[in-house]
Design an enzyme around this catalytic site. Structure first.
Site, PDB file in Angstrom:
ATOM      1  N   GLU A 166       0.817  -1.220   0.000  1.00  0.00           N
ATOM      2  CA  GLU A 166       0.000   0.000   0.000  1.00  0.00           C
ATOM      3  C   GLU A 166       0.854   1.275   0.000  1.00  0.00           C
ATOM      4  OE1 GLU A 166      -2.736  -0.198   3.285  1.00  0.00           O
ATOM      5  OE2 GLU A 166      -3.605  -2.088   2.651  1.00  0.00           O
ATOM      6  N   GLU A 355      -5.262  -8.690   1.465  1.00  0.00           N
ATOM      7  CA  GLU A 355      -5.860  -8.283   2.753  1.00  0.00           C
ATOM      8  C   GLU A 355      -7.340  -8.033   2.547  1.00  0.00           C
ATOM      9  OE1 GLU A 355      -4.180  -4.881   4.810  1.00  0.00           O
ATOM     10  OE2 GLU A 355      -2.139  -5.555   4.357  1.00  0.00           O
TER      11      GLU A 355
END
Ligand code: IFM
Length: 444
Positions: A166, A355
């Site tokens: 991320e 995730e």
């Protein structure tokens, strides 16, 4: 939930659980580990909601054997974790063998239980001694050195490796919104950081491949799905800008494309930071892409001066929307929409959901945790994954976030994402109803 969709059967689809180093390891100065920018950030008053830090966290550094046994007992055959850069390198950029040994012991334990490791090189815990952090181009070259070092010492035991987790969070939460380490609030700098992160990704891929050619290499992104609050052109434009910042800013360089004009206009310094050839470094061939998905956002035209610099304002979700305990909207169909949106714009490699999960703060009662909201959340997202695969999308696995309750960044320990409850006083682990649900689904 009684059974998995046959498309998600563990025989043909990879099931795993995920964690990250700073959030679970603790032992923040053990065996030569040096401080990360998150250690520094946590020490600054007012940064973390409950004034906590990662010094002990889940003390996974000392409890990894128990945790690996737990992963196996719950039926997972795959485990995603990150390697702490400041644990395995010294301030003069040498290998810290004691820190590397920890990961060797972890890999041994995973191996003994037949669990395949899935490693991420950078999940936000940047060594604090790297001057200027991601604002300094040199950090990208330091990342490449670090990638090569991991490849030399651990590479033959890591079949799949992601460079960054991320990068949007490191760049924009860390340098524009100021809510993540290092706490900067400067729009142009966040774009400088974004460029250096993507350069680091490309250089890291090259460095790793020069040592270990057979590893499957990729990156983990958290693409945005931003719906406009109204149909007014200014809200539609704002929502699009939010998506460009989160998606195009990272996906474009991965495929050798320039940033969109709207972003370029926000970064006057680009000429100074971008060098000839940078874009082709960023665009290394990807073996896979990891997607992290939790929620969507709603955007409207900017309302404050600081929002005007980024071109949008987010509108917090309100009733009657269903929210998780952290206040994020439960919007499973967003997973399908975001994947379709990406597919329409970029030539994506095979994907893994690296995730997905919910903050459900239900506590222990009589030795159990009845986290029904998390169970419903997960089930609804499993259905979306199955539908995407049915529609022909190449998604090969799903990792639940997270194995353990852990340090949830600026929220400290106030938000619990684990399928396993952690008592942070005693370090006792208690599988929650969600963990038992997954165990049943995976082991049947
Ligand atoms: O805890 C984080 C993780 O570190 C990165 N993805 C989102 C999770 C929940 O906020």
């Amino acid at each position: 939930m009684h059974a998995l969709d046959p498309l998600l059967s563990p025989a043909r689809f990879e099931w795993g659980c995920a964690t990250s180093s700073f959030q679970i390891e603790g032992a923040s100065s053990a065996d030569g580990k040096v401080p990360s920018i998150w250690d520094t950030f946590c020490s600054q008053p007012g940064r973390i909601k409950d004034a906590s830090d990662g010094r002990e966290a889940c003390d996974h550094y000392h409890h990894f054997a128990t945790d690996v046994r737990l992963i196996a007992e719950l039926g997972f055959k795959h485990y995603r974790f990150s390697i702490a850069w400041p644990r395995i390198t010294t301030v003069d950029h040498k290998a810290n063998l004691a820190g590397l040994d920890f990961y060797k012991r972890l890999l041994d334990a995973l191996d003994q239980h037949g669990i395949t490791p899935n490693a991420t090189l950078f999940h936000w815990d940047l060594p604090a001694h790297l001057e200027g952090g991601w604002l300094n181009r040199d950090t990208a070259y330091r990342f490449a050195d670090y990638a090569a070092l991991v490849a030399q010492h651990l590479g033959d035991r890591l079949p799949r490796v992601a460079t960054l987790n991320e990068p949007w969070c490191s760049a924009f939460l860390g340098h524009d919104l100021g809510v993540f380490a290092p706490g900067g609030q400067n729009r142009a700098q966040s774009l400088v950081a974004a460029h250096h992160l993507m350069l680091a990704h490309g250089l890291g891929m090259q460095a790793w491949r020069s040592v270990q050619a057979k590893t499957s290499l990729g990156i983990v992104l958290n693409p945005e799905l931003c719906d406009p609050l109204t149909d007014k052109p200014e809200d539609v434009k704002a929502a699009r800008l939010a998506e460009q910042e989160r998606n195009d800013c990272f996906l474009n360089p991965l495929f050798g494309r320039e940033w969109p004009d709207a972003l370029l206009q926000q970064i006057r310094e680009l000429g100074a930071i971008r060098r000839e050839g940078d874009l082709s470094i960023c665009a290394q061939p990807l073996d896979f892409m990891g997607l992290n998905y939790y929620t969507r956002s709603i955007g409207k035209a900017p309302v404050s001066t600081s929002d005007a610099t980024r071109g949008y304002t987010f509108v917090p979700p309100t009733a009657p929307k269903k929210l998780t305990d952290i206040g994020w909207e439960i919007y499973p169909e967003g997973l399908t929409r975001v994947v379709q949106n990406l597919q329409a714009q970029w030539p994506l490699p095979p994907m893994w959901i690296t995730e997905n999960g919910a903050a459900d703060n239900t506590g222990l009662a009589h030795g159990a945790v009845d986290d029904g909201m998390r169970c419903d959340y997960l089930e609804a997202h499993f259905e979306q994954v199955a539908e995407l695969i049915r529609a022909g999308v190449d998604i090969r696995g799903y990792y639940v976030w997270s194995l353990l309750d852990n340090f949830e960044w600026a929220h400290g320990y106030s938000q619990r994402f684990g399928i396993v409850h952690v008592d942070f006083q005693t370090q006792k682990r208690t599988p929650k109803r969600s963990a038992l649900m997954l165990q049943k689904l995976l082991c049947e």
